[in-house]
Write a protein that holds these residues in place. Structure first.
Motif, PDB file in Angstrom:
ATOM      1  N   SER A 127      10.064   9.492   1.359  1.00 58.22           N
ATOM      2  CA  SER A 127       8.816   9.881   0.708  1.00 58.22           C
ATOM      3  C   SER A 127       9.036  10.860  -0.441  1.00 58.22           C
ATOM      4  O   SER A 127       8.229  10.930  -1.371  1.00 58.22           O
ATOM      5  CB  SER A 127       7.867  10.506   1.738  1.00 58.22           C
ATOM      6  OG  SER A 127       6.618  10.810   1.176  1.00 58.22           O
ATOM      7  N   LYS A 155       0.847  -1.197   0.000  1.00 56.73           N
ATOM      8  CA  LYS A 155       0.000   0.000   0.000  1.00 56.73           C
ATOM      9  C   LYS A 155       0.873   1.234   0.000  1.00 56.73           C
ATOM     10  O   LYS A 155       2.091   1.160   0.231  1.00 56.73           O
ATOM     11  CB  LYS A 155      -0.911  -0.002   1.230  1.00 56.73           C
ATOM     12  CG  LYS A 155      -0.162  -0.132   2.563  1.00 56.73           C
ATOM     13  CD  LYS A 155      -1.132  -0.258   3.726  1.00 56.73           C
ATOM     14  CE  LYS A 155      -0.403  -0.402   5.050  1.00 56.73           C
ATOM     15  NZ  LYS A 155      -1.342  -0.490   6.183  1.00 56.73           N
ATOM     16  N   LYS A 156       0.274   2.386  -0.258  1.00 62.05           N
ATOM     17  CA  LYS A 156       1.016   3.637  -0.378  1.00 62.05           C
ATOM     18  C   LYS A 156       0.968   4.492   0.886  1.00 62.05           C
ATOM     19  O   LYS A 156       1.803   5.375   1.062  1.00 62.05           O
ATOM     20  CB  LYS A 156       0.467   4.459  -1.558  1.00 62.05           C
ATOM     21  CG  LYS A 156       0.515   3.732  -2.901  1.00 62.05           C
ATOM     22  CD  LYS A 156       1.922   3.369  -3.311  1.00 62.05           C
ATOM     23  CE  LYS A 156       1.947   2.734  -4.702  1.00 62.05           C
ATOM     24  NZ  LYS A 156       3.312   2.323  -5.103  1.00 62.05           N
ATOM     25  N   SER A 157      -0.033   4.277   1.731  1.00 65.32           N
ATOM     26  CA  SER A 157      -0.157   5.045   2.973  1.00 65.32           C
ATOM     27  C   SER A 157       0.263   4.162   4.141  1.00 65.32           C
ATOM     28  O   SER A 157      -0.363   3.133   4.408  1.00 65.32           O
ATOM     29  CB  SER A 157      -1.596   5.525   3.162  1.00 65.32           C
ATOM     30  OG  SER A 157      -1.958   6.432   2.132  1.00 65.32           O
ATOM     31  N   THR A 173       1.479   3.896   8.265  1.00 62.76           N
ATOM     32  CA  THR A 173       1.412   4.563   9.569  1.00 62.76           C
ATOM     33  C   THR A 173       2.557   4.095  10.459  1.00 62.76           C
ATOM     34  O   THR A 173       3.079   2.984  10.310  1.00 62.76           O
ATOM     35  CB  THR A 173       0.074   4.271  10.261  1.00 62.76           C
ATOM     36  OG1 THR A 173      -0.072   2.851  10.449  1.00 62.76           O
ATOM     37  CG2 THR A 173      -1.088   4.791   9.441  1.00 62.76           C
ATOM     38  N   LEU A 225       5.123   7.098  -1.406  1.00 58.17           N
ATOM     39  CA  LEU A 225       4.672   6.608  -0.113  1.00 58.17           C
ATOM     40  C   LEU A 225       4.386   7.801   0.791  1.00 58.17           C
ATOM     41  O   LEU A 225       5.143   8.775   0.809  1.00 58.17           O
ATOM     42  CB  LEU A 225       5.731   5.716   0.551  1.00 58.17           C
ATOM     43  CG  LEU A 225       6.106   4.418  -0.154  1.00 58.17           C
ATOM     44  CD1 LEU A 225       7.207   3.692   0.623  1.00 58.17           C
ATOM     45  CD2 LEU A 225       4.898   3.507  -0.320  1.00 58.17           C
ATOM     46  N   ASP A 226       3.295   7.718   1.551  1.00 63.46           N
ATOM     47  CA  ASP A 226       2.939   8.771   2.496  1.00 63.46           C
ATOM     48  C   ASP A 226       2.892   8.183   3.899  1.00 63.46           C
ATOM     49  O   ASP A 226       2.302   7.114   4.118  1.00 63.46           O
ATOM     50  CB  ASP A 226       1.576   9.370   2.133  1.00 63.46           C
ATOM     51  CG  ASP A 226       1.602  10.054   0.773  1.00 63.46           C
ATOM     52  OD1 ASP A 226       2.480  10.922   0.559  1.00 63.46           O
ATOM     53  OD2 ASP A 226       0.760   9.710  -0.083  1.00 63.46           O
ATOM     54  N   PHE A 227       3.513   8.881   4.844  1.00 63.96           N
ATOM     55  CA  PHE A 227       3.632   8.393   6.209  1.00 63.96           C
ATOM     56  C   PHE A 227       2.860   9.293   7.165  1.00 63.96           C
ATOM     57  O   PHE A 227       2.882  10.521   7.032  1.00 63.96           O
ATOM     58  CB  PHE A 227       5.105   8.339   6.628  1.00 63.96           C
ATOM     59  CG  PHE A 227       5.943   7.439   5.764  1.00 63.96           C
ATOM     60  CD1 PHE A 227       6.041   6.092   6.036  1.00 63.96           C
ATOM     61  CD2 PHE A 227       6.615   7.953   4.656  1.00 63.96           C
ATOM     62  CE1 PHE A 227       6.805   5.259   5.236  1.00 63.96           C
ATOM     63  CE2 PHE A 227       7.381   7.135   3.847  1.00 63.96           C
ATOM     64  CZ  PHE A 227       7.483   5.781   4.136  1.00 63.96           C
ATOM     65  N   SER A 228       2.209   8.674   8.131  1.00 62.57           N
ATOM     66  CA  SER A 228       1.498   9.449   9.142  1.00 62.57           C
ATOM     67  C   SER A 228       1.683   8.796  10.501  1.00 62.57           C
ATOM     68  O   SER A 228       1.674   7.566  10.618  1.00 62.57           O
ATOM     69  CB  SER A 228       0.004   9.548   8.809  1.00 62.57           C
ATOM     70  OG  SER A 228      -0.575   8.259   8.677  1.00 62.57           O
TER      71      SER A 228
END
Length: 312
Positions: free
Chosen positions: A162, A131-133, A135, A167-170
């Motif tokens: 990123s 996946k791209k998101s 956590t 890819l996005d990180f939270s």
């Protein structure tokens, strides 16, 4: 006009006149180098076992006839990986390299991937988030620095990757995160106990088992040149490397790579902070797993990174 021609040269001749080479020449001699006391022969043999060199020596060279030959072959494997003269002898330079602080992740994957050998049926491409998101949670922080600085270091480490991949990180609260981050000492309920100050600085696991642990016995700091000169470890530099593992990257043989297992001081010989940066090899490897951010090729990313760094 001249600037445009220079940019085109870099774009069309990346292998001949690569950005990494230019940046290496620009920064040549700047990074402060520290020498370490060599480990004992006994510690050296433990090191070879811990990081997988004995197993690789047996699988690559064939079964060895006795314990002494096994050690010699394992030493050769380590020397080749670390860029040292390959003699098979536990000399001073080899034992000094083994004393250098490093990542606790086993080198065996990087050792075998270049030879096309599968380790326990696993290849590098196996380790990838589907996946791209993604956590992450920070379960605790070190008392050596403020929680805000720890969060900034880890956030900046993920942002570094990123910028070149989609890819996005939270950050989320503990429990449901894909990647769980914490500081711990000694045995901490996983198979890889920490060893006190020096030696192993941190370790991480590959996807989809996202664990990232820092050794609390280290003295941590965040981009503080004075602290680093006085023996502290730069959390940002270590976090970039370990977050690379959590995304699926193994160790690199390239000493300048972010994914090289050995820690490098992030100050120069004048006491100024040097910001760790991805090499072209780091960018190429992560983009092979996830593609490029916004369709930008790794070549364009390297050129953009170079001019950004040149202008600082």
């Amino acid at each position: 006009m001249k600037a445009a021609a220079f940019l085109l040269l870099l774009l069309f001749l990346p292998e001949i006149c690569g950005v990494d080479i230019i940046k290496g020449l620009w920064q040549a001699g700047r990074r402060l180098k520290k020498e370490f006391a060599p480990v004992s022969d006994e510690k050296a043999k433990e090191y070879l076992e811990k990081y997988g060199y004995n197993k690789v020596a047996a699988s690559v060279r064939g079964l060895v006839s006795d314990f002494r030959n096994e050690v010699n072959e394992a030493v050769k494997e380590f020397q080749e990986f670390a860029g040292l003269p390959v003699t098979g002898v536990l000399d001073i330079k080899t034992k000094q390299k083994m004393a250098q602080p490093r990542c606790g992740v086993n080198d065996v994957q990087a050792l075998t991937s270049g030879r096309g050998i599968r380790v326990m049926g696993i290849t590098e491409s196996t380790f990838k988030w589907p996946k791209k998101s993604i956590t992450y949670s920070i379960e605790n922080t070190s008392p050596d620095l403020s929680r805000r600085d720890a969060e900034r270091a880890i956030r900046k480490a993920f942002d570094t990757w990123s910028k070149v991949v989609p890819l996005d990180f939270s950050e989320v609260s503990s429990g449901s995160a894909d990647i769980k981050i914490r500081f711990a000492s000694g045995y901490h309920n996983d198979p890889w106990s920490f060893d006190g100050k020096g030696g192993t600085l941190a370790h991480a696991t590959f996807p989809p088992n996202g664990q990232l642990h820092f050794d609390e016995d280290e003295n941590w700091t965040y981009k503080n040149a004075e602290d680093i000169m006085n023996g502290a470890t730069d959390l940002y530099a270590v976090a970039i490397h370990e977050s690379g593992h959590t995304l699926g990257l193994d160790h690199s043989r390239d000493e300048s790579s972010i994914m090289a297992p050995f820690y490098h001081q992030t100050v120069d010989d004048n006491g100024r902070y040097i910001t760790p940066e991805l090499t072209s090899g780091d960018i190429d490897k992560i983009q092979k797993l996830y593609g490029s951010r916004g369709g930008l090729s790794s070549t364009f990313s390297r050129v953009k990174s170079f001019f950004h760094g040149f202008g600082r």
